[in-house]
Each structure stands twice: as C-alpha cells, then as structure tokens.
Design an enzyme around this catalytic site. Structure first.
Site, PDB file in Angstrom:
ATOM      1  N   LYS A  50      39.613 -33.774 -28.725  1.00 44.24           N
ATOM      2  CA  LYS A  50      40.603 -34.641 -28.071  1.00 44.24           C
ATOM      3  C   LYS A  50      41.931 -33.884 -28.068  1.00 44.24           C
ATOM      4  O   LYS A  50      42.523 -33.649 -29.130  1.00 44.24           O
ATOM      5  CB  LYS A  50      40.796 -35.940 -28.855  1.00 44.24           C
ATOM      6  CG  LYS A  50      39.678 -36.932 -28.736  1.00 44.24           C
ATOM      7  CD  LYS A  50      39.998 -38.160 -29.565  1.00 44.24           C
ATOM      8  CE  LYS A  50      38.849 -39.130 -29.568  1.00 44.24           C
ATOM      9  NZ  LYS A  50      39.068 -40.221 -30.528  1.00 44.24           N
ATOM     10  N   SER A  56      31.806 -45.144 -23.977  1.00 47.78           N
ATOM     11  CA  SER A  56      31.943 -45.675 -25.332  1.00 47.78           C
ATOM     12  C   SER A  56      31.858 -47.197 -25.273  1.00 47.78           C
ATOM     13  O   SER A  56      32.594 -47.833 -24.508  1.00 47.78           O
ATOM     14  CB  SER A  56      33.302 -45.259 -25.913  1.00 47.78           C
ATOM     15  OG  SER A  56      33.427 -45.690 -27.239  1.00 47.78           O
ATOM     16  N   ASN A 110      34.281 -44.158 -36.750  1.00 43.57           N
ATOM     17  CA  ASN A 110      35.743 -44.108 -36.970  1.00 43.57           C
ATOM     18  C   ASN A 110      36.089 -44.273 -38.457  1.00 43.57           C
ATOM     19  O   ASN A 110      36.863 -45.171 -38.828  1.00 43.57           O
ATOM     20  CB  ASN A 110      36.452 -45.196 -36.140  1.00 43.57           C
ATOM     21  CG  ASN A 110      36.470 -44.877 -34.672  1.00 43.57           C
ATOM     22  OD1 ASN A 110      35.763 -45.517 -33.890  1.00 43.57           O
ATOM     23  ND2 ASN A 110      37.244 -43.880 -34.259  1.00 43.57           N
ATOM     24  N   ASP A 124      35.598 -36.106 -35.443  1.00 43.92           N
ATOM     25  CA  ASP A 124      36.633 -36.484 -34.477  1.00 43.92           C
ATOM     26  C   ASP A 124      37.964 -36.453 -35.225  1.00 43.92           C
ATOM     27  O   ASP A 124      38.681 -35.448 -35.205  1.00 43.92           O
ATOM     28  CB  ASP A 124      36.289 -37.885 -33.928  1.00 43.92           C
ATOM     29  CG  ASP A 124      37.374 -38.513 -33.062  1.00 43.92           C
ATOM     30  OD1 ASP A 124      37.113 -39.571 -32.469  1.00 43.92           O
ATOM     31  OD2 ASP A 124      38.486 -37.969 -32.985  1.00 43.92           O
ATOM     32  N   GLY A 170      37.981 -39.331 -25.880  1.00 50.18           N
ATOM     33  CA  GLY A 170      38.953 -40.079 -25.081  1.00 50.18           C
ATOM     34  C   GLY A 170      39.802 -41.000 -25.939  1.00 50.18           C
ATOM     35  O   GLY A 170      39.397 -41.401 -27.026  1.00 50.18           O
ATOM     36  N   GLU A 216      29.294 -39.977 -35.298  1.00 51.57           N
ATOM     37  CA  GLU A 216      30.667 -39.473 -35.229  1.00 51.57           C
ATOM     38  C   GLU A 216      31.499 -40.036 -36.376  1.00 51.57           C
ATOM     39  O   GLU A 216      31.490 -41.259 -36.618  1.00 51.57           O
ATOM     40  CB  GLU A 216      31.265 -39.914 -33.890  1.00 51.57           C
ATOM     41  CG  GLU A 216      32.534 -39.249 -33.465  1.00 51.57           C
ATOM     42  CD  GLU A 216      32.984 -39.727 -32.086  1.00 51.57           C
ATOM     43  OE1 GLU A 216      32.150 -40.203 -31.282  1.00 51.57           O
ATOM     44  OE2 GLU A 216      34.187 -39.654 -31.829  1.00 51.57           O
ATOM     45  N   ASP A 244      29.574 -44.014 -33.290  1.00 52.03           N
ATOM     46  CA  ASP A 244      30.900 -43.593 -33.757  1.00 52.03           C
ATOM     47  C   ASP A 244      31.412 -44.603 -34.764  1.00 52.03           C
ATOM     48  O   ASP A 244      31.573 -45.782 -34.444  1.00 52.03           O
ATOM     49  CB  ASP A 244      31.881 -43.501 -32.575  1.00 52.03           C
ATOM     50  CG  ASP A 244      33.241 -42.968 -33.009  1.00 52.03           C
ATOM     51  OD1 ASP A 244      34.125 -42.836 -32.143  1.00 52.03           O
ATOM     52  OD2 ASP A 244      33.416 -42.654 -34.203  1.00 52.03           O
ATOM     53  N   LYS A 267      27.516 -44.326 -26.144  1.00 56.27           N
ATOM     54  CA  LYS A 267      28.046 -44.212 -27.513  1.00 56.27           C
ATOM     55  C   LYS A 267      28.335 -45.621 -28.008  1.00 56.27           C
ATOM     56  O   LYS A 267      29.033 -46.389 -27.322  1.00 56.27           O
ATOM     57  CB  LYS A 267      29.319 -43.377 -27.482  1.00 56.27           C
ATOM     58  CG  LYS A 267      30.218 -43.491 -28.710  1.00 56.27           C
ATOM     59  CD  LYS A 267      31.264 -42.394 -28.695  1.00 56.27           C
ATOM     60  CE  LYS A 267      32.610 -42.901 -29.135  1.00 56.27           C
ATOM     61  NZ  LYS A 267      33.611 -41.794 -29.203  1.00 56.27           N
ATOM     62  N   LEU A 268      27.791 -45.932 -29.163  1.00 60.19           N
ATOM     63  CA  LEU A 268      28.002 -47.262 -29.743  1.00 60.19           C
ATOM     64  C   LEU A 268      28.983 -47.171 -30.895  1.00 60.19           C
ATOM     65  O   LEU A 268      28.788 -46.357 -31.815  1.00 60.19           O
ATOM     66  CB  LEU A 268      26.675 -47.826 -30.271  1.00 60.19           C
ATOM     67  CG  LEU A 268      25.520 -47.967 -29.273  1.00 60.19           C
ATOM     68  CD1 LEU A 268      24.281 -48.504 -30.007  1.00 60.19           C
ATOM     69  CD2 LEU A 268      25.899 -48.871 -28.112  1.00 60.19           C
ATOM     70  N   LYS A 269      30.003 -47.985 -30.876  1.00 64.53           N
ATOM     71  CA  LYS A 269      30.884 -48.101 -32.020  1.00 64.53           C
ATOM     72  C   LYS A 269      30.114 -48.830 -33.120  1.00 64.53           C
ATOM     73  O   LYS A 269      29.422 -49.821 -32.835  1.00 64.53           O
ATOM     74  CB  LYS A 269      32.143 -48.897 -31.652  1.00 64.53           C
ATOM     75  CG  LYS A 269      33.082 -48.158 -30.741  1.00 64.53           C
ATOM     76  CD  LYS A 269      33.663 -46.934 -31.415  1.00 64.53           C
ATOM     77  CE  LYS A 269      34.726 -46.302 -30.550  1.00 64.53           C
ATOM     78  NZ  LYS A 269      35.341 -45.134 -31.175  1.00 64.53           N
TER      79      LYS A 269
END
Ligand SMILES: CSCC[C@@H](NC(=O)CCC(=O)O)C(=O)O
Ligand SMILES: [Mg+2]
Length: 367
Positions: free
Chosen positions: A262, A135, A190, A238, A290, A213, A188, A161-163
């Site tokens: 998770k 990540s 969030n 997620d 994670g 995500e 991702d 994986k790129l935020k």
C-alpha cells in the site's frame, strides 16, 4: 518545475454500504486530496489515512495538520524540487507516511503531466490492465455474506477477500468455500489475533486460502514467523510492512510469504516500488492493497499494480465498490480487470463540480 503552492482538500464521501473490519465500521470516507500547483501543470495526490487512528496511528485531520504545518513548508525550502527529492526532504519528520505519500504523489503527478508521461510508464508498468479482487467486510450473518460474495463474483471479481476477527473466521470461510467452490479466496484479520491463537488459526488451513493477511500485531514479526511454522496457510503482511527495510526483515525472519503493498502505508509510490523490487528479489509475490481510495488514489494504485511482481489480484476494485459517484471518471471492472490509465500523470482528474460537492474544508499553503 516551479511550485506556487499546495491545496489541501478534505472530502467526505458516503460509502455505498458500511464497511466493517476487525477494528471498526466505516460508512463515510473522510480523505485528503492534495493539488500541487506549478508553473507547468497541476498534480493530484490522495492521503489514505483513516478517519480515526484505528488501522494505523495516522488519521485524516492529523495528516492535514502535519502537511500544512511541516511537510509542505519543508518542501518549499527545497531548491530545484523533483519528485525524487520529496521523500529525502521529509525524512526529518517522523512517521506520517500517508501524508508524505500524498504529497510525493501530487508532485510526481505534476511533473509527469508536464512531461506527458503516464504514472504507469514512470513506475515500470508492464500491463495495460490489472486483475482485480474485492474486500468483503464482516457481516451480520452468513446468508448476508454469501449474498454479497455472490454479487461480487457476478460482477466479475477474480478474488474474494474476507475480513475476519475472533468469532467470525472459520465459519464464514467454510461457508464461502462450500457455496462457491475453489474460487481464489483469502482472509484479512487486521491484527485481530494473538500468538496464542495459532491453534485456532490452523482451523483455516483446510480451506486452501491464498493467504491470511496480518493475523497478529503490526510489530510482531517474530510472532508471525512462529505462526508460519504452525499453520499451512501462507501469511501475508500489510500493517507490518512500513518500508522496504521492513519488507526485507519480514522476509528474512520468515514472517511472511506474501506482501500487500500500500503506497500510503509505506510513504509513497517510489518506496512502494522499492518494496516490489525487494520482494521480487526474494520471489515473494505481492499485490496492491487499498484504503478505499477515490479515483485519484485508485488511478495511482492501478498503475502500481501493473508492475511485473504484482502477481496476485489486488484490492483494486471498481469505483462503485465504495462510491455511488467517484470524484473522477469511475473505474469500471471489465472481465475482472481495471484498465491502467494511459494519459499523462495519473491519467484522471477530479471533476470540479463533484469535488466541490464533497469538499468539507480546503486550505491553500503557498510555497
Ligand atoms: C477501512 S479498511 C482499510 C484497510 C484494509 N483495506 C481493504 O480491506 C481494502 C479496501 C479497498 O478495497 O480499498 C486492509 O487492511 O487491507
Ligand atoms: Mg489488510
């Protein structure tokens, strides 16, 4: 197995570099490590809650409090306690899933160590090593991002994986695609976007991402189902997937095509396995997420990631992704994989002098 008590250790470990997401930047991990002491063995569990309630409503100090005042005392009332009786005993207490997960994992670890059974074997692992992704946080510039991705690819990570967040999404994805070609790549958010951002998120579609995500709020299943009809990039959930029932509902509504599992978010490894089974029944691929775990939680996650339905590389990175010194023997990446510990229980144990050096508080809760 007779439990004499549980030690709650609060540890603080600096990250090798700040980790920025759409909800903030973390540069020190404040985590709980639980040690369940029994007459036959000691078991370890890790609480993946964040330092502040920004990823979810949980946070480290609240988890320590609810464990000390409610969850551990409730377990001490259970006759003939076994790992499978932990979650039912804790059901009366609402939420606090990462705290519950840590306690269940520690009881499970003690039981498995006493019986000489590995975590992987107990969960149903079918592989001896798992493919690993990494990540990558939000960076100050595209060149800085490209340098970080190049280094991770050099280390052998099999998926990037790129935020992302509004203002840092299509451009960084485009830049990574243009520089590194068709590497396995995902994003991702969030929960950083809103239903009205569907047209903008469709801007990710040309880049062939494995998934995007949790673009929307954790309680917006219908919004994700609507978004799935507007974009071609597969949606992975997620934060929304807090239980096997939530996974079944999300799949039934068409809110996700992939699930990030998770164990802490869902209340434990046994519920995580149920989610794995629900997704497998619907041909929905899963991967292991994670929460910047130390080697204690990382060992359990790697064991879980070895189950048959974990078809995509997870955020099960090497210890050095986050920590200069892990509290256990470090997990090292080999050919893009981490080995599943084969010893009894977690197969790893915190190293006392390292653990003491990062411990900022301990509390003993007797049974
Ligand atoms: C501090 S961000 C923690 C939650 C985040 N986790 C990661 O990005 C992976 C972290 C890890 O490698 O453990 C996620 O939403 O998936
Ligand atoms: Mg996520």
């Amino acid at each position: 197995m007779k439990i004499t008590g549980v030690e709650i250790r609060t540890v603080e470990i600096p990250l090798v570099s700040p980790f920025r997401t759409s909800f903030g930047t973390e540069d020190v991990r404040r985590a709980l490590l639980l040690r369940v002491v029994t007459d036959e063995a000691e078991g370890w569990g890790e609480c993946g809650a964040g330092t502040a309630p920004l990823y979810s409503s949980e946070y480290t100090d609240a988890a320590a409090d609810v464990l000390s005042r409610f969850l551990i005392p409730a377990l001490s009332e259970v006759r003939d306690l076994t790992p499978h009786r932990v979650a039912p005993a804790l059901t009366p207490f609402k939420g606090h899933r990462t705290a519950k997960a840590a306690l269940e994992a520690a009881v499970l670890d003690a039981d498995l160590r006493a019986r000489g059974v590995s975590f992987g074997h107990a969960l149903g692992a079918v592989r001896e090593s798992v493919p690993c992704g990494v990540s990558v946080g939000i960076m100050d510039s595209i060149p800085e991002l490209l340098d970080a991705v190049a280094a991770y690819l050099e280390e052998g990570y099999l998926r990037i994986k790129l935020k992302i967040e509004p203002g840092w999404d299509v451009e960084p994805v485009r830049a990574v695609r243009e520089r590194f070609g068709d590497i396995p790549l995902q994003a991702d958010a969030n929960t950083a976007y809103r239903r009205g951002d569907a047209g903008h998120l469709a801007g990710l579609d040309p880049f062939g991402l494995l998934l995007v995500e949790q673009p929307l709020a954790e309680d917006d299943l219908l919004g994700h189902a609507e978004l799935a009809r507007r974009i071609t990039t597969p949606i992975c959930l997620d934060e929304s997937i807090v239980s096997a029932r939530a996974a079944a509902d999300a799949i039934a509504l068409g809110a996700c095509q992939v699930v990030n599992i998770k164990p802490g978010r869902v209340g434990g490894y046994l519920e995580a396995r149920r989610i794995h089974d629900v997704c497998a029944a619907h041909d929905v691929p899963v991967w292991c997420g994670g929460m910047l775990e130390t080697g204690v939680g990382r060992a359990a996650n790697v064991a879980l990631a070895a189950l048959p339905g974990f078809l995509l590389p997870g955020d099960t990175s090497a210890s050095e992704r986050y920590y200069r010194t892990d509290v256990t023997a470090p997990f090292r990446l080999r050919d893009g994989h981490l080995a599943v510990p084969a010893g009894p229980g977690l197969g790893v144990t915190p190293i006392p002098e390292i653990l003491d050096a990062v411990t900022v508080a301990t509390e003993w809760v007797p049974f």
